[in-house]
Design a protein around this motif. Structure first.
Motif, PDB file in Angstrom:
ATOM      1  N   MET A 128     -14.974   7.903   5.092  1.00 14.40           N
ATOM      2  CA  MET A 128     -13.946   7.119   6.228  1.00 14.40           C
ATOM      3  C   MET A 128     -12.863   7.935   7.169  1.00 14.40           C
ATOM      4  N   LYS A 129     -13.599   9.794   6.545  1.00 18.50           N
ATOM      5  CA  LYS A 129     -13.258  10.635   8.026  1.00 18.50           C
ATOM      6  C   LYS A 129     -13.232  10.287   9.245  1.00 18.50           C
ATOM      7  N   ASP A 130     -14.579   9.295   9.408  1.00 16.65           N
ATOM      8  CA  ASP A 130     -15.021   9.376  11.171  1.00 16.65           C
ATOM      9  C   ASP A 130     -14.105   8.308  11.338  1.00 16.65           C
ATOM     10  N   CYS A 131     -13.073   7.856  10.730  1.00 18.44           N
ATOM     11  CA  CYS A 131     -12.405   6.375  11.173  1.00 18.44           C
ATOM     12  C   CYS A 131     -11.208   6.568  11.312  1.00 18.44           C
ATOM     13  N   SER A 132     -10.560   5.633  11.351  1.00 21.62           N
ATOM     14  CA  SER A 132      -8.225   5.340  11.705  1.00 21.62           C
ATOM     15  C   SER A 132      -8.592   4.119  10.779  1.00 21.62           C
ATOM     16  N   VAL A 133      -6.826   4.147   9.702  1.00 20.14           N
ATOM     17  CA  VAL A 133      -7.380   2.994   9.243  1.00 20.14           C
ATOM     18  C   VAL A 133      -5.456   2.611  10.153  1.00 20.14           C
ATOM     19  N   VAL A 134      -5.155   1.264   9.658  1.00 16.25           N
ATOM     20  CA  VAL A 134      -3.893   1.039  10.118  1.00 16.25           C
ATOM     21  C   VAL A 134      -3.646  -0.332   8.691  1.00 16.25           C
ATOM     22  N   THR A 135      -2.519   0.141   8.323  1.00 20.68           N
ATOM     23  CA  THR A 135      -2.261  -0.717   6.458  1.00 20.68           C
ATOM     24  C   THR A 135      -1.342  -1.873   7.051  1.00 20.68           C
ATOM     25  N   ALA A 136      -0.683  -2.179   5.854  1.00 17.48           N
ATOM     26  CA  ALA A 136       0.741  -2.947   6.436  1.00 17.48           C
ATOM     27  C   ALA A 136       0.733  -3.589   4.899  1.00 17.48           C
ATOM     28  N   ASN A 137       1.652  -3.741   4.932  1.00 24.02           N
ATOM     29  CA  ASN A 137       2.610  -4.261   3.521  1.00 24.02           C
ATOM     30  C   ASN A 137       2.495  -6.389   3.773  1.00 24.02           C
ATOM     31  N   TYR A 138       1.836  -7.163   3.000  1.00 22.60           N
ATOM     32  CA  TYR A 138       2.506  -8.761   3.058  1.00 22.60           C
ATOM     33  C   TYR A 138       3.578  -9.133   1.833  1.00 22.60           C
ATOM     34  N   VAL A 139       4.200 -10.145   1.849  1.00 23.25           N
ATOM     35  CA  VAL A 139       4.755 -10.607   0.792  1.00 23.25           C
ATOM     36  C   VAL A 139       5.038 -11.763   0.737  1.00 23.25           C
ATOM     37  N   LEU A 140       4.673 -12.565   0.187  1.00 21.25           N
ATOM     38  CA  LEU A 140       4.281 -14.035  -0.463  1.00 21.25           C
ATOM     39  C   LEU A 140       5.780 -14.354  -1.394  1.00 21.25           C
ATOM     40  N   GLY A 141       6.353 -13.801  -1.683  1.00 20.31           N
ATOM     41  CA  GLY A 141       7.158 -13.857  -2.901  1.00 20.31           C
ATOM     42  C   GLY A 141       8.116 -13.183  -3.755  1.00 20.31           C
ATOM     43  N   ASP A 142       9.095 -13.116  -3.757  1.00 20.87           N
ATOM     44  CA  ASP A 142      10.007 -11.786  -4.702  1.00 20.87           C
ATOM     45  C   ASP A 142       8.711 -10.865  -4.971  1.00 20.87           C
ATOM     46  N   GLY A 143       8.498 -10.278  -5.194  1.00 19.07           N
ATOM     47  CA  GLY A 143       7.634  -9.025  -6.104  1.00 19.07           C
ATOM     48  C   GLY A 143       6.411  -9.270  -6.059  1.00 19.07           C
ATOM     49  N   LEU A 144       6.053 -10.248  -4.753  1.00 17.31           N
ATOM     50  CA  LEU A 144       4.759 -10.871  -5.477  1.00 17.31           C
ATOM     51  C   LEU A 144       3.867 -10.017  -3.470  1.00 17.31           C
ATOM     52  N   ARG A 145       3.307  -8.293  -4.267  1.00 20.16           N
ATOM     53  CA  ARG A 145       3.083  -8.222  -2.526  1.00 20.16           C
ATOM     54  C   ARG A 145       1.272  -8.039  -2.619  1.00 20.16           C
ATOM     55  N   GLY A 146       1.095  -7.391  -0.682  1.00 19.37           N
ATOM     56  CA  GLY A 146      -0.441  -7.366  -0.834  1.00 19.37           C
ATOM     57  C   GLY A 146      -0.337  -5.990   0.114  1.00 19.37           C
ATOM     58  N   THR A 147      -2.004  -5.612   0.051  1.00 16.51           N
ATOM     59  CA  THR A 147      -2.021  -5.144   1.614  1.00 16.51           C
ATOM     60  C   THR A 147      -3.365  -5.311   2.840  1.00 16.51           C
ATOM     61  N   ILE A 148      -3.007  -5.562   4.042  1.00 16.84           N
ATOM     62  CA  ILE A 148      -3.693  -5.385   4.833  1.00 16.84           C
ATOM     63  C   ILE A 148      -3.896  -4.380   5.454  1.00 16.84           C
ATOM     64  N   GLY A 149      -4.975  -4.140   5.684  1.00 21.60           N
ATOM     65  CA  GLY A 149      -5.748  -2.950   6.414  1.00 21.60           C
ATOM     66  C   GLY A 149      -6.817  -3.204   7.439  1.00 21.60           C
ATOM     67  N   ILE A 150      -7.333  -2.618   8.617  1.00 16.17           N
ATOM     68  CA  ILE A 150      -7.827  -2.672   9.500  1.00 16.17           C
ATOM     69  C   ILE A 150      -8.350  -1.166   9.836  1.00 16.17           C
ATOM     70  N   VAL A 151     -10.173  -1.555   9.154  1.00 13.39           N
ATOM     71  CA  VAL A 151     -10.914   0.069   9.706  1.00 13.39           C
ATOM     72  C   VAL A 151     -11.318  -0.025  11.163  1.00 13.39           C
ATOM     73  N   GLY A 152     -11.722   1.071  11.891  1.00 12.10           N
ATOM     74  CA  GLY A 152     -12.304   1.012  12.930  1.00 12.10           C
ATOM     75  C   GLY A 152     -12.388   2.924  13.557  1.00 12.10           C
TER      76      GLY A 152
END
Length: 347
Positions: free
Chosen positions: A295-319
């Motif tokens: 992925m060295k020729d890419c950029s990635v933008v990430t953000a955490n999401y929260v669906l409840g107390d302690g219930l977390r995940g990550t969203i990433g956009i690759v371009g």
């Protein structure tokens, strides 16, 4: 003469290509880059019709076509219509009570990929810090029980346990009441030795059933941590960008998007960033800052999401490195805020 679906697609392809290159667009170019699978001759005929209808013009003889004011107006109106539709779809997803996160996350990945024209990665929620909502024991055979474990965010895990002796319907009912009264609302860390000891005392002769159920709860949580689910969409969007679309680079990127172990490294650092306001947890990784070599020729933008107390995940956009950062960051921040607010009200 009406603007049918095929003409619409060709017109969009002409306008998008002209916006990117600034050069008049010919039929051969459209035949290469559109998904119509039409011959150059067929596309030429359609372009002639579009010119006659006033959507495109030919600046000089033997040149390709460029959009007219009428063509631009159609394109802009269609964009507004499509974006409004996408926003409505996303809002509908947000307000629905989704029992299985998998469906929601897959649909969100598809919408984000369509909205940004980049590749979307979404990690399934980790729930090892979440509270247990419900445990259900059901008989499937004389000495075999189905254990259904539900945690905050309506994440469901099913497993089977085999007993030394069968339980009657009344005994199973009593075990369900005991387990839920003792464990509902507790996080995994809160199910400590004191809670377990008291639970076993109350279970009496069925204390071994408690051991089996607690073991399944623990294994389900550990399996979720180890078996991180990552949902992807828009992988073929990389072919839109010449700097990523040559055979070697594209093959490496597509292979990476199928390797969960490589992608886990991309999300681990982001998921540890738990102290900040979830609405501002936007991270941008450019080129060599990424932990994945392909992925060295890419950029990635990430953000955490929260669906409840302690219930977390990550969203990433690759371009590509020249991605529209402003649009991607804005899209992610709005989506994360919608997710956080919606599930906060559902708790």
């Amino acid at each position: 003469m009406e603007l049918d679906e095929r003409k619409e697609k060709i017109l969009k392809a002409i306008i998008q290509t002209y916006l990117e290159t600034g050069e008049p667009v010919g039929s051969r170019t459209i035949s290469k880059y559109s998904d119509l699978n039409l011959s150059s001759a067929t596309i030429r005929n359609e372009m002639s019709d579009l010119e006659e209808m006033g959507y495109i013009v030919q600046p000089h003889t033997s040149a390709g076509r460029i959009p007219s004011d009428k063509g631009y107006r159609f394109y802009v109106d269609q964009i507004i219509k499509e974006k409004d539709s996408q926003v409505s779809q996303m809002q509908e997803l947000m307000i629905q009570r989704v029992d299985r996160m998998e469906l929601l996350l897959k649909q969100l990945a598809q919408l984000l990929a369509a909205n940004t024209n980049y590749t979307t990665l979404i990690s399934g929620p980790s729930y090892h810090q979440s509270k247990l909502k419900f445990i259900q024991l059901s008989r499937v055979e004389e000495k075999k029980l189905l254990v259904v474990i539900v945690v905050e965010g309506n994440i469901i895990r099913n497993s089977f346990v085999t007993l030394e002796e069968g339980l009657s319907d009344e005994e199973i009912l009593n075990m369900n009441i005991l387990l839920n009264n003792s464990l509902n609302g507790l996080t995994i860390k809160e199910i400590n030795l004191g809670v377990i000891t008291k639970l076993k005392e109350q279970a009496g002769s069925h204390r071994k059933v408690v051991d089996l159920v607690l073991s399944e709860v623990s294994e389900a949580i550990q399996a979720q941590d180890e078996d991180l689910q990552i949902y992807t969409s828009g992988a073929t969007n990389i072919f839109r960008y010449p700097e990523l679309s040559d055979t070697e680079k594209a093959s490496g990127l597509l292979s990476t998007l199928e390797q969960k172990e490589l992608l886990k490294g991309l999300f681990e650092g982001q998921e540890q960033n738990e102290g900040a306001d979830p609405g501002t947890e936007i991270q941008v990784y450019i080129g060599d800052e990424l932990p994945v070599q392909t992925m060295k020729d890419c950029s990635v933008v990430t953000a955490n999401y929260v669906l409840g107390d302690g219930l977390r995940g990550t969203i990433g956009i690759v371009g590509p490195k020249r991605m529209d950062y402003e649009k991607v960051v804005s899209t992610l921040r709005n989506l994360v805020n919608q997710l956080n607010e919606t599930f906060k009200h559902e708790r």
